[in-house]
Design a protein around this motif. Structure first.
Motif, mmCIF file in Angstrom:
data_model
loop_
_atom_site.group_PDB
_atom_site.id
_atom_site.type_symbol
_atom_site.label_atom_id
_atom_site.label_comp_id
_atom_site.label_asym_id
_atom_site.label_seq_id
_atom_site.Cartn_x
_atom_site.Cartn_y
_atom_site.Cartn_z
ATOM 1 N N ALA A 1 0.815 -1.211 0.000
ATOM 2 C CA ALA A 1 0.000 0.000 0.000
ATOM 3 C C ALA A 1 0.850 1.262 0.000
ATOM 4 O O ALA A 1 0.346 2.357 -0.296
ATOM 5 C CB ALA A 1 -0.937 0.000 1.202
ATOM 6 N N ASN A 2 2.132 1.139 0.314
ATOM 7 C CA ASN A 2 3.030 2.305 0.351
ATOM 8 C C ASN A 2 3.745 2.533 -0.978
ATOM 9 O O ASN A 2 4.652 3.370 -1.043
ATOM 10 C CB ASN A 2 4.068 2.120 1.462
ATOM 11 C CG ASN A 2 3.435 1.964 2.830
ATOM 12 O OD1 ASN A 2 2.472 2.658 3.148
ATOM 13 N ND2 ASN A 2 3.956 1.042 3.630
ATOM 14 N N HIS A 3 3.341 1.809 -2.028
ATOM 15 C CA HIS A 3 4.064 1.878 -3.298
ATOM 16 C C HIS A 3 3.162 2.339 -4.434
ATOM 17 O O HIS A 3 1.927 2.386 -4.312
ATOM 18 C CB HIS A 3 4.692 0.521 -3.617
ATOM 19 C CG HIS A 3 5.844 0.197 -2.722
ATOM 20 N ND1 HIS A 3 7.146 0.497 -3.039
ATOM 21 C CD2 HIS A 3 5.884 -0.372 -1.479
ATOM 22 C CE1 HIS A 3 7.939 0.111 -2.057
ATOM 23 N NE2 HIS A 3 7.199 -0.418 -1.103
ATOM 24 N N GLU A 4 3.799 2.668 -5.543
ATOM 25 C CA GLU A 4 3.095 3.145 -6.734
ATOM 26 C C GLU A 4 3.106 2.051 -7.792
ATOM 27 O O GLU A 4 4.108 1.338 -7.949
ATOM 28 C CB GLU A 4 3.766 4.414 -7.262
ATOM 29 C CG GLU A 4 3.714 5.558 -6.261
ATOM 30 C CD GLU A 4 4.532 6.756 -6.694
ATOM 31 O OE1 GLU A 4 5.140 6.694 -7.782
ATOM 32 O OE2 GLU A 4 4.569 7.744 -5.942
ATOM 33 N N PHE A 5 2.004 1.941 -8.521
ATOM 34 C CA PHE A 5 1.826 0.867 -9.499
ATOM 35 C C PHE A 5 1.482 1.453 -10.867
ATOM 36 O O PHE A 5 0.925 2.546 -10.980
ATOM 37 C CB PHE A 5 0.709 -0.081 -9.057
ATOM 38 C CG PHE A 5 1.052 -0.907 -7.852
ATOM 39 C CD1 PHE A 5 1.435 -2.230 -7.992
ATOM 40 C CD2 PHE A 5 1.007 -0.354 -6.574
ATOM 41 C CE1 PHE A 5 1.770 -2.995 -6.884
ATOM 42 C CE2 PHE A 5 1.331 -1.110 -5.451
ATOM 43 C CZ PHE A 5 1.713 -2.438 -5.605
ATOM 44 N N ILE A 6 1.796 0.679 -11.894
ATOM 45 C CA ILE A 6 1.412 1.013 -13.263
ATOM 46 C C ILE A 6 0.179 0.197 -13.615
ATOM 47 O O ILE A 6 0.176 -1.032 -13.467
ATOM 48 C CB ILE A 6 2.546 0.702 -14.268
ATOM 49 C CG1 ILE A 6 3.872 1.289 -13.797
ATOM 50 C CG2 ILE A 6 2.175 1.197 -15.663
ATOM 51 C CD1 ILE A 6 3.892 2.787 -13.664
ATOM 52 N N ALA A 7 -0.873 0.852 -14.098
ATOM 53 C CA ALA A 7 -2.112 0.166 -14.475
ATOM 54 C C ALA A 7 -2.169 -0.015 -15.989
ATOM 55 O O ALA A 7 -1.765 0.871 -16.751
ATOM 56 C CB ALA A 7 -3.321 0.967 -13.997
ATOM 57 N N PHE A 8 -2.678 -1.179 -16.441
ATOM 58 C CA PHE A 8 -2.863 -1.449 -17.868
ATOM 59 C C PHE A 8 -4.299 -1.190 -18.318
ATOM 60 O O PHE A 8 -4.646 -1.440 -19.457
ATOM 61 C CB PHE A 8 -2.509 -2.902 -18.186
ATOM 62 C CG PHE A 8 -1.039 -3.189 -18.128
ATOM 63 C CD1 PHE A 8 -0.130 -2.368 -18.760
ATOM 64 C CD2 PHE A 8 -0.561 -4.276 -17.422
ATOM 65 C CE1 PHE A 8 1.218 -2.628 -18.711
ATOM 66 C CE2 PHE A 8 0.790 -4.548 -17.372
ATOM 67 C CZ PHE A 8 1.684 -3.725 -18.015
ATOM 68 N N ASP A 9 -5.128 -0.738 -17.409
ATOM 69 C CA ASP A 9 -6.528 -0.484 -17.721
ATOM 70 C C ASP A 9 -6.976 0.668 -16.837
ATOM 71 O O ASP A 9 -6.163 1.257 -16.124
ATOM 72 C CB ASP A 9 -7.368 -1.738 -17.459
ATOM 73 C CG ASP A 9 -8.618 -1.801 -18.319
ATOM 74 O OD1 ASP A 9 -9.169 -0.730 -18.628
ATOM 75 O OD2 ASP A 9 -9.032 -2.917 -18.673
ATOM 76 N N ARG A 10 -8.256 1.008 -16.866
ATOM 77 C CA ARG A 10 -8.754 2.036 -15.973
ATOM 78 C C ARG A 10 -8.380 1.678 -14.540
ATOM 79 O O ARG A 10 -8.533 0.512 -14.126
ATOM 80 C CB ARG A 10 -10.278 2.153 -16.072
ATOM 81 C CG ARG A 10 -10.803 2.571 -17.425
ATOM 82 C CD ARG A 10 -12.288 2.942 -17.318
ATOM 83 N NE ARG A 10 -13.011 2.097 -16.403
ATOM 84 C CZ ARG A 10 -13.651 0.968 -16.746
ATOM 85 N NH1 ARG A 10 -13.613 0.568 -18.008
ATOM 86 N NH2 ARG A 10 -14.295 0.261 -15.863
ATOM 87 N N PRO A 11 -7.886 2.631 -13.752
ATOM 88 C CA PRO A 11 -7.454 2.310 -12.388
ATOM 89 C C PRO A 11 -8.506 1.587 -11.561
ATOM 90 O O PRO A 11 -8.180 0.666 -10.810
ATOM 91 C CB PRO A 11 -7.119 3.691 -11.806
ATOM 92 C CG PRO A 11 -6.701 4.495 -12.984
ATOM 93 C CD PRO A 11 -7.584 4.031 -14.111
ATOM 94 N N ASP A 12 -9.800 1.963 -11.715
ATOM 95 C CA ASP A 12 -10.826 1.312 -10.908
ATOM 96 C C ASP A 12 -10.975 -0.161 -11.281
ATOM 97 O O ASP A 12 -11.143 -1.030 -10.417
ATOM 98 C CB ASP A 12 -12.157 2.045 -11.047
ATOM 99 C CG ASP A 12 -12.650 2.100 -12.492
ATOM 100 O OD1 ASP A 12 -11.801 2.083 -13.410
ATOM 101 O OD2 ASP A 12 -13.870 2.150 -12.703
ATOM 102 N N LYS A 13 -10.870 -0.466 -12.581
ATOM 103 C CA LYS A 13 -10.972 -1.858 -13.023
ATOM 104 C C LYS A 13 -9.734 -2.645 -12.616
ATOM 105 O O LYS A 13 -9.823 -3.789 -12.147
ATOM 106 C CB LYS A 13 -11.150 -1.902 -14.543
ATOM 107 C CG LYS A 13 -11.386 -3.293 -15.104
ATOM 108 C CD LYS A 13 -11.646 -3.222 -16.596
ATOM 109 C CE LYS A 13 -11.872 -4.615 -17.175
ATOM 110 N NZ LYS A 13 -12.116 -4.568 -18.636
ATOM 111 N N PHE A 14 -8.573 -2.041 -12.778
ATOM 112 C CA PHE A 14 -7.322 -2.698 -12.419
ATOM 113 C C PHE A 14 -7.244 -2.899 -10.912
ATOM 114 O O PHE A 14 -6.736 -3.915 -10.435
ATOM 115 C CB PHE A 14 -6.150 -1.845 -12.912
ATOM 116 C CG PHE A 14 -4.934 -2.636 -13.295
ATOM 117 C CD1 PHE A 14 -4.981 -3.530 -14.347
ATOM 118 C CD2 PHE A 14 -3.745 -2.482 -12.607
ATOM 119 C CE1 PHE A 14 -3.859 -4.266 -14.709
ATOM 120 C CE2 PHE A 14 -2.619 -3.208 -12.956
ATOM 121 C CZ PHE A 14 -2.688 -4.102 -14.019
#
Length: 300
Positions: free
Chosen positions: A191-204
């Motif tokens: 939860a303390n990190h940043e992620f790359i999403a391949f789709d809409r953030p809510d769906k991912f």
């Protein structure tokens, strides 16, 4: 009008069909590989032969007239028949030289196909390969590709499909990023990190929360539909991403994050139209892909 009694020039009918599907002459011309004036002449010639107006211009787009709507269903049937004829003819071809089109995700195209294509060039130098690097599903029945590498099982009954491999995907980040942000030791630490999403953030986000990660939309600072772009962002220390292990292991500067976390299973399906599978050229490429992708030494 009784369309069944009219004799069509297929090139004109195809020009009409693609223009109706694309919504403009410019888009249809690109789809068919023609110049816009050439396409326009074919549509006009069909209108003249039938004695009707098929399109009305609305702004920059074209809309079908009532006569156009009536004709469209008949021409669609002609197009489907033409596709079946093309598939049957291609399937009977025993020539090795020629073109084979492969559809695969952008990351698989860039990293996994390269050694296979090198082998193919040695085995059959007369085969011209066309690679469609896309994360959407190509329609094999409409000849968008001859062979597709997919991560979901093809469902169409006219396709021949083979599960050639199951691998795993994991979380990865650059060592530089982890040195700066810290290495997660538990799911809660993610939860303390940043992620790359391949789709809409809510769906991912739902995909990850269902897996037990306590993430929110604020964890997804970057979104891209491209696996290659996402991987490059992570290589430049911008967060964490999910990647197939065979690809990630090619990059020594990358590190698996939270190795104890349950991996994501990634199947590799090969699919082709069942009639194309009888083509010697396509069968050769299909079998080479199957043999190589199923090998333990996937990357050579």
């Amino acid at each position: 009008m009784n369309w069944q009694s009219v004799s069509f020039d297929w090139n004109q009918a195809r020009a009409f069909l693609v223009t109706a599907e694309e919504g403009s002459l410019s888009a249809a011309a690109r789809a068919l590989g023609l110049t816009q004036p050439t396409l326009g002449r074919q549509v006009s010639a069909l209108e003249e032969a039938l004695g009707v107006t098929l399109f009305e211009r609305v702004g920059r787009s074209l809309t079908l007239t009532q006569a156009g709507f009536e004709l469209l269903e008949h021409v669609k049937s002609m197009g489907e028949a033409a596709n079946r004829i093309s598939l049957a003819a291609s399937g009977q071809s025993q020539e090795i030289d020629g073109t084979v089109c492969i559809s695969a995700s952008d990351t698989a195209s860039a990293f996994l196909l390269t050694p296979i294509l090198k082998q193919l060039r040695e085995i059959a130098p007369g085969i011209h390969m066309e690679i469609i690097a896309t994360n959407s599903v190509s329609d094999l029945q409409q000849r968008e590709a001859d062979i597709a590498i997919r991560h979901v099982r093809p469902e169409q009954p006219d396709l021949t499909a083979r599960l050639v491999r199951e691998t795993t995907a994991h979380f990865y980040a650059s060592k530089t990023y982890l040195n700066r942000k810290g290495r997660p030791q538990s799911a809660n630490d993610m939860a303390n990190h940043e992620f790359i999403a391949f789709d809409r953030p809510d769906k991912f986000l739902k995909y990850f929360t269902d897996s037990g990660l306590p993430l929110t939309e604020s964890n997804f600072k970057l979104t891209t539909a491209s696996g290659l772009v996402g991987w490059q962002l992570v290589r430049n220390d911008l967060g964490i991403i999910v990647m197939i292990k065979e690809i990630a292991e090619m990059f020594p500067e990358m590190e698996q994050v939270l190795p104890s976390f349950e991996p994501f299973v990634v199947p590799f399906w090969l699919a082709t139209h069942r009639e194309l599978h009888t083509s010697k050229r396509i069968r050769l490429v299909f079998d080479l892909l199957a043999d190589t992708l199923s090998s333990k030494q996937l990357l050579g």
